[in-house]
Design an enzyme around this catalytic site. Sequence first.
Site, mmCIF file in Angstrom:
data_model
loop_
_atom_site.group_PDB
_atom_site.id
_atom_site.type_symbol
_atom_site.label_atom_id
_atom_site.label_comp_id
_atom_site.label_asym_id
_atom_site.label_seq_id
_atom_site.Cartn_x
_atom_site.Cartn_y
_atom_site.Cartn_z
ATOM 1 N N ILE A 15 4.025 5.134 -13.681
ATOM 2 C CA ILE A 15 3.770 6.551 -12.806
ATOM 3 C C ILE A 15 2.391 6.867 -12.660
ATOM 4 C CG2 ILE A 15 4.244 8.737 -12.776
ATOM 5 C CD1 ILE A 15 6.446 7.093 -12.533
ATOM 6 N N GLY A 89 13.865 9.548 0.879
ATOM 7 C CA GLY A 89 12.926 10.195 2.025
ATOM 8 C C GLY A 89 11.593 10.459 1.648
ATOM 9 N N CYS A 90 11.255 10.466 0.165
ATOM 10 C CA CYS A 90 9.941 10.597 -0.237
ATOM 11 C C CYS A 90 9.224 9.328 -0.329
ATOM 12 C CB CYS A 90 9.840 11.100 -1.677
ATOM 13 S SG CYS A 90 10.479 12.755 -1.808
ATOM 14 N N LEU A 91 10.002 8.156 -0.595
ATOM 15 C CA LEU A 91 9.531 6.806 -0.479
ATOM 16 C C LEU A 91 9.201 6.413 0.849
ATOM 17 C CD1 LEU A 91 11.672 4.894 -2.983
ATOM 18 C CD2 LEU A 91 9.162 5.397 -3.181
ATOM 19 N N ALA A 94 5.832 7.961 1.684
ATOM 20 C CA ALA A 94 4.734 7.363 1.007
ATOM 21 C C ALA A 94 4.464 5.869 1.453
ATOM 22 C CB ALA A 94 5.184 7.276 -0.365
ATOM 23 N N ARG A 95 5.480 5.209 1.987
ATOM 24 C CA ARG A 95 5.130 3.817 2.416
ATOM 25 C C ARG A 95 4.611 3.944 3.741
ATOM 26 N NH1 ARG A 95 11.515 2.012 0.910
ATOM 27 N NH2 ARG A 95 11.213 1.546 -1.318
ATOM 28 N N ASP A 188 -12.421 -16.994 -1.475
ATOM 29 C CA ASP A 188 -12.592 -18.620 -1.314
ATOM 30 C C ASP A 188 -13.863 -18.762 -0.614
ATOM 31 O OD1 ASP A 188 -11.630 -21.178 -1.420
ATOM 32 O OD2 ASP A 188 -11.674 -21.118 0.694
ATOM 33 N N GLU A 215 6.084 0.858 -4.297
ATOM 34 C CA GLU A 215 6.671 1.498 -3.034
ATOM 35 C C GLU A 215 7.769 0.329 -2.721
ATOM 36 O OE1 GLU A 215 6.753 4.582 -3.139
ATOM 37 O OE2 GLU A 215 4.961 5.438 -3.660
ATOM 38 N N GLY A 216 8.379 -0.400 -3.285
ATOM 39 C CA GLY A 216 9.089 -1.406 -2.684
ATOM 40 C C GLY A 216 8.346 -2.778 -2.708
#
Length: 235
Positions: A15, A89-91, A94-95, A188, A215-216
Amino acid sequence: QDGADWIINGAKMWITNGNLAHIAIVWAQTGDGIQGFIVPTDSAGFKAQEIHKKMSLRASVTSALFFDNVRVPDSARLPNVKGLKGPLGCLTQARYGITWGPIGAAQACLREVLDYTAERILFGRPLASNQAIQLKLADMARRITTAQLLSLQLGRLKDAGKMQPTQVSLAKWNNCRMAIDIARQCRDILGGAGITTEHSAIRHALNLESVITYEGTETVHELVGGRELTGINAF
């Protein structure tokens, strides 16, 4: 539920700002489905423990939160949403924001290697005069521009109220993958110096290891795309 109060038990890791925040938004399983609560972090039974020894996002405070019979009044419950729709819905929102962040990291890496290859002289000429380097730089610019256009169109859809979660998953997946690949390639090109703090590519690469995960994960967003294409949920 305990009379007019709610008692929360559980734990959650990774968190951001958990040791700094004054409140936590907690999604908890209740007898009436998943519900959200506003929990002051000075509540009895609440504990935040900072996570140390990170090799990524070291400038950010990351914490584990623990809830041991934390009591909150019913007024702390978010009243207008139940089930996974609230947190997901929040995610989604955020995503969408995350699709832009990796673009900046990739741009910073490209700018750094453009300057480096123009100044680094090998065998009497700048490194940037080599075809292999120019091919890599051009490809980076192509991938950055593609990501910019994807997020721009996603923003237009968002403003129009037409943005779909699968579209956000596609952009998060694409842009994070684009940025981490470019950061590694820039590292590189910088050679051995690329692993030092003299240059920023390795820092961006390490930070993007977190961004491509939170976030996934990339795999989750691939499966979201697969579900959209086939109509079959393979989670």
